[in-house]
Design an enzyme around this catalytic site. Structure first.
Site, PDB file in Angstrom:
ATOM      1  N   GLY A  32      45.831  43.078  50.737  1.00 24.39           N
ATOM      2  CA  GLY A  32      44.772  44.048  50.467  1.00 24.39           C
ATOM      3  C   GLY A  32      44.202  44.664  51.725  1.00 24.39           C
ATOM      4  O   GLY A  32      43.064  44.400  52.102  1.00 24.39           O
ATOM      5  N   SER A  34      44.001  48.122  52.557  1.00 24.79           N
ATOM      6  CA  SER A  34      43.740  49.569  52.514  1.00 24.79           C
ATOM      7  C   SER A  34      42.545  49.907  53.409  1.00 24.79           C
ATOM      8  O   SER A  34      41.620  49.107  53.560  1.00 24.79           O
ATOM      9  CB  SER A  34      43.417  50.021  51.089  1.00 24.79           C
ATOM     10  OG  SER A  34      44.547  49.911  50.266  1.00 24.79           O
ATOM     11  N   ASN A 112      43.034  38.334  50.591  1.00 19.17           N
ATOM     12  CA  ASN A 112      41.882  39.229  50.618  1.00 19.17           C
ATOM     13  C   ASN A 112      41.863  40.207  49.441  1.00 19.17           C
ATOM     14  O   ASN A 112      40.809  40.687  49.038  1.00 19.17           O
ATOM     15  CB  ASN A 112      41.886  40.007  51.944  1.00 19.17           C
ATOM     16  CG  ASN A 112      40.888  41.134  51.969  1.00 19.17           C
ATOM     17  OD1 ASN A 112      39.704  40.928  52.229  1.00 19.17           O
ATOM     18  ND2 ASN A 112      41.337  42.351  51.683  1.00 19.17           N
ATOM     19  N   SER A 166      33.626  35.254  46.452  1.00 20.88           N
ATOM     20  CA  SER A 166      32.380  36.023  46.361  1.00 20.88           C
ATOM     21  C   SER A 166      31.255  35.138  45.844  1.00 20.88           C
ATOM     22  O   SER A 166      31.485  34.232  45.035  1.00 20.88           O
ATOM     23  CB  SER A 166      32.557  37.208  45.411  1.00 20.88           C
ATOM     24  OG  SER A 166      31.305  37.821  45.139  1.00 20.88           O
ATOM     25  N   TYR A 188      36.188  38.912  27.038  1.00 21.68           N
ATOM     26  CA  TYR A 188      36.191  39.520  28.379  1.00 21.68           C
ATOM     27  C   TYR A 188      35.005  40.446  28.621  1.00 21.68           C
ATOM     28  O   TYR A 188      34.631  41.243  27.755  1.00 21.68           O
ATOM     29  CB  TYR A 188      37.487  40.312  28.581  1.00 21.68           C
ATOM     30  CG  TYR A 188      37.547  41.087  29.880  1.00 21.68           C
ATOM     31  CD1 TYR A 188      37.986  40.482  31.056  1.00 21.68           C
ATOM     32  CD2 TYR A 188      37.156  42.427  29.938  1.00 21.68           C
ATOM     33  CE1 TYR A 188      38.046  41.185  32.246  1.00 21.68           C
ATOM     34  CE2 TYR A 188      37.209  43.142  31.130  1.00 21.68           C
ATOM     35  CZ  TYR A 188      37.651  42.515  32.279  1.00 21.68           C
ATOM     36  OH  TYR A 188      37.704  43.213  33.457  1.00 21.68           O
TER      37      TYR A 188
END
Length: 324
Positions: A32, A34, A112, A166, A188
């Site tokens: 990850g 970007s 990540n 997190s 969900y």
């Protein structure tokens, strides 16, 4: 050797400078990466010191932009791009085969990547997307390239696996192990899916450290609240606005109780987890603001029985056992 005391305000560059000796000569893979994300900042800072930084992403164009930006700033950086789509087990296997073909071993693996929230969405393997990208794909990747990590172990070095979790893991009561393998749209919610996925990260670090028995050390962390590219994705923006994290215009809400970190501060704890020698005696630890903070883990995310069960469930999903 004494090292500095890190805080909320510590930046990734400050951490890398403090541990320059530990980073030197190391090969690191980061998922990850970007641009405008903490994975990119982690890679950018590491590129100044490491022997090799492998950056990954599922989008070829975005991955090329990240590599180009790092090389423009640090021409001497040794950057290698790897296409990796964590939402597809077949794609993870393909990427892992490529990593295993590298001539270099791997010292650090940093998980990540994250999937933006939003509506219930299944992957090609019929898994819930957030859990697939945060737990199941990374589990398979770690399993398949574990030999690369183990090859770097010596009397003076233990390879590391880092999970960017997190503090939002605290907002769910626990992980529904049944829906990990059998997603249920009726159960969900976007925030619930995120909290369970991030809880899985913490449990994975604890269980991996336990099973590796000193051969690999794993850590998890809360990077802080940072305005990144994932906040601006339409899938997650509405939820963040509803939660008051973002203003109605989609910009960070700086008037509430949230203390925002800069991108540089946001990547700092990842680098501590990857290189701080003081963590050597604390495998499985959870970090917050660049220091160990196991007391900040919600009970469901530190439950050893749940950690073991999640490991077994994930093995069943990928169809392979992961043992050392």
């Amino acid at each position: 050797m004494s090292f500095p005391i890190f805080t909320f305000d510590t930046t990734a560059d400050e951490v890398a400078t403090a541990f320059a000796q530990q980073i030197q000569g190391k090969n690191v893979l980061i998922t990850g990466t970007s641009m405008n994300g903490i994975g990119f900042e982690t890679a950018r800072v590491l590129a100044k010191h490491a022997n090799l930084v492998i950056i990954t992403g599922y989008n070829t164009e975005r991955l090329a932009l990240s590599e180009e930006a790092i090389k423009k700033e640090i021409p001497e950086a040794n950057i290698r791009s790897l296409i990796l789509d964590l939402s597809s087990l077949a794609a993870v296997r393909k990427a892992a085969a490529e990593v295993n073909a590298y001539t270099e071993p791997l010292h650090v693996l940093i998980h990540n990547a994250a999937s933006p929230g939003g509506k219930f969405k299944l992957t090609v393997d019929n898994l819930e997307t957030q859990m697939a990208v945060a737990q199941i794909g990374p589990f398979l990747l770690t399993k398949l390239i574990a030999s690369k990590l183990l090859a770097t172990r010596s009397a003076s070095y233990t390879p590391r696996v880092v999970y960017v979790s997190s503090g939002a893991h605290q907002f769910v009561p626990g992980i529904d192990l049944n829906t990990v393998a059998h997603p249920d749209p009726a159960k969900y919610t976007s925030g619930g899916g995120y909290g369970q996925a991030k809880s899985a990260n913490i449990l994975a670090a604890i269980e991996l450290s336990k099973r590796a028995k000193g051969r690999i050390n794993a850590y998890s962390l809360h990077p802080g609240v940072i305005s990144t590219n994932i906040n601006q994705k339409e899938e997650s923006k509405a939820d963040l606005i509803a939660a008051g994290v973002l203003n109605p215009d989609g910009l960070p809400n700086t008037t509430g109780s949230i203390r925002w970190k800069t991108m540089a501060q946001g990547a700092a704890t990842t680098l501590v987890a990857a290189f701080d020698p003081r963590l050597e005696a604390k495998p499985g630890a959870y970090l917050l603001d660049c220091v160990e903070a196991n007391d900040k883990i919600a009970p469901h995310a530190s439950d050893l029985d749940t950690a073991a069960k999640l490991w077994t469930v994930t093995e069943e999903i990928i169809g392979e056992s992961f043992s050392f």
